[in-house]
Design a protein around this motif. Structure first.
Motif, PDB file in Angstrom:
ATOM      1  N   ASN A  48      -6.303  -4.716   5.624  1.00  0.00           N
ATOM      2  CA  ASN A  48      -6.276  -2.833   5.274  1.00  0.00           C
ATOM      3  C   ASN A  48      -6.340  -2.121   6.292  1.00  0.00           C
ATOM      4  OD1 ASN A  48      -8.223  -1.289   5.207  1.00  0.00           O
ATOM      5  ND2 ASN A  48      -8.899  -1.369   6.908  1.00  0.00           N
ATOM      6  N   ASP A  49      -5.124  -2.942   7.529  1.00  0.00           N
ATOM      7  CA  ASP A  49      -4.372  -2.238   8.744  1.00  0.00           C
ATOM      8  C   ASP A  49      -3.366  -1.632   7.833  1.00  0.00           C
ATOM      9  OD1 ASP A  49      -6.280  -2.166  10.324  1.00  0.00           O
ATOM     10  OD2 ASP A  49      -5.510  -4.225  11.261  1.00  0.00           O
ATOM     11  N   ILE A  50      -2.452  -2.612   6.867  1.00  0.00           N
ATOM     12  CA  ILE A  50      -0.848  -2.918   6.726  1.00  0.00           C
ATOM     13  C   ILE A  50      -1.884  -1.536   5.893  1.00  0.00           C
ATOM     14  CG2 ILE A  50       0.510  -3.926   4.870  1.00  0.00           C
ATOM     15  CD1 ILE A  50      -0.160  -6.392   5.942  1.00  0.00           C
ATOM     16  N   ASN A  51      -2.725  -1.605   4.884  1.00  0.00           N
ATOM     17  CA  ASN A  51      -2.629  -0.531   4.013  1.00  0.00           C
ATOM     18  C   ASN A  51      -2.941   0.812   4.276  1.00  0.00           C
ATOM     19  OD1 ASN A  51      -3.126  -2.232   1.368  1.00  0.00           O
ATOM     20  ND2 ASN A  51      -4.929  -2.343   1.439  1.00  0.00           N
ATOM     21  N   GLN A  52      -3.446   1.544   5.308  1.00  0.00           N
ATOM     22  CA  GLN A  52      -3.231   2.462   5.994  1.00  0.00           C
ATOM     23  C   GLN A  52      -2.377   2.865   6.748  1.00  0.00           C
ATOM     24  OE1 GLN A  52      -6.854   1.453   9.184  1.00  0.00           O
ATOM     25  NE2 GLN A  52      -8.100   1.503   7.513  1.00  0.00           N
ATOM     26  N   LEU A  53      -1.794   2.021   7.418  1.00  0.00           N
ATOM     27  CA  LEU A  53      -0.114   1.937   7.476  1.00  0.00           C
ATOM     28  C   LEU A  53       0.666   2.550   6.742  1.00  0.00           C
ATOM     29  CD1 LEU A  53       1.783   2.011   9.465  1.00  0.00           C
ATOM     30  CD2 LEU A  53       2.337   0.066   9.207  1.00  0.00           C
TER      31      LEU A  53
ATOM     32  N   LYS B 101      -0.040   5.857   5.571  1.00  0.00           N
ATOM     33  CA  LYS B 101       0.158   7.378   6.967  1.00  0.00           C
ATOM     34  C   LYS B 101       2.092   6.943   6.639  1.00  0.00           C
ATOM     35  CE  LYS B 101      -0.275   8.224  11.719  1.00  0.00           C
ATOM     36  NZ  LYS B 101      -0.175   7.118  12.922  1.00  0.00           N
ATOM     37  N   ALA B 102       2.236   6.478   5.944  1.00  0.00           N
ATOM     38  CA  ALA B 102       4.652   5.716   5.948  1.00  0.00           C
ATOM     39  C   ALA B 102       4.996   7.095   4.372  1.00  0.00           C
ATOM     40  CB  ALA B 102       4.933   5.263   6.208  1.00  0.00           C
ATOM     41  N   HIS B 103       3.802   6.743   3.381  1.00  0.00           N
ATOM     42  CA  HIS B 103       3.950   7.923   2.707  1.00  0.00           C
ATOM     43  C   HIS B 103       3.775   9.040   2.833  1.00  0.00           C
ATOM     44  CE1 HIS B 103       4.940   4.762  -0.813  1.00  0.00           C
ATOM     45  NE2 HIS B 103       4.248   3.779   0.273  1.00  0.00           N
ATOM     46  N   THR B 104       2.138   9.838   3.634  1.00  0.00           N
ATOM     47  CA  THR B 104       2.722  10.724   3.722  1.00  0.00           C
ATOM     48  C   THR B 104       3.303  11.404   4.796  1.00  0.00           C
ATOM     49  OG1 THR B 104      -0.226  10.395   3.841  1.00  0.00           O
ATOM     50  CG2 THR B 104       0.370  11.934   5.272  1.00  0.00           C
ATOM     51  N   LEU B 105       3.923  10.916   5.836  1.00  0.00           N
ATOM     52  CA  LEU B 105       5.157  11.180   6.516  1.00  0.00           C
ATOM     53  C   LEU B 105       6.193  11.195   5.935  1.00  0.00           C
ATOM     54  CD1 LEU B 105       3.418   9.839   9.972  1.00  0.00           C
ATOM     55  CD2 LEU B 105       3.326  12.067   9.212  1.00  0.00           C
TER      56      LEU B 105
END
Length: 121
Positions: free
Chosen positions: A63-68, A71-75
């Motif tokens: 789950n943490d990896i998916n959130q990371l 976020k990386a895609h957003t940034l």
């Protein structure tokens, strides 16, 4: 698959008790247990509480990896080598869990069918 063949087996009370004990340890049905043995696999015992705790922790990491990643895609920036390393580590952990807790061991000696002989344990 249609399982319409019924096979009755006679055994001593001690043998039946031993079979029932081993089946209980695996958490599968007696029929499934015997089918695995016939195919040359030795069923593993049902995983302990530690296994399920470890599995929950692993899901949390996923789950943490998916959130990371989101976020990386957003940034608009992804640390690809780091993500690949995490993914590989994750897969190694899953493989270890499967080998240790889930996958039955193959025992070639059980199904040694050379010239009408079946080698039993």
């Amino acid at each position: 698959m249609n399982k319409d063949v019924v096979i009755r087996v006679r055994m001593t009370q001690t043998e039946a008790d031993d079979l029932n004990k081993k089946v209980r340890l695996t958490g599968i049905t007696k029929s499934s247990f015997i089918r695995l043995l016939i195919k040359g696999y030795i069923p593993k015992p049902k995983p302990d509480k530690e296994f399920y705790d470890l599995l929950r922790k692993l899901y949390a990491v996923c789950n943490d990896i998916n959130q990371l990643t989101a976020k990386a895609h957003t940034l608009n920036f992804i640390d690809v080598p780091m993500l690949k390393e995490i993914k590989n580590h994750h897969q190694e952990i899953l493989h270890e869990i499967q080998q240790k807790y889930l996958k039955p061991d193959k025992n070639e000696e059980v199904i040694s069918l050379g010239r009408r002989r079946l080698k039993l344990l």
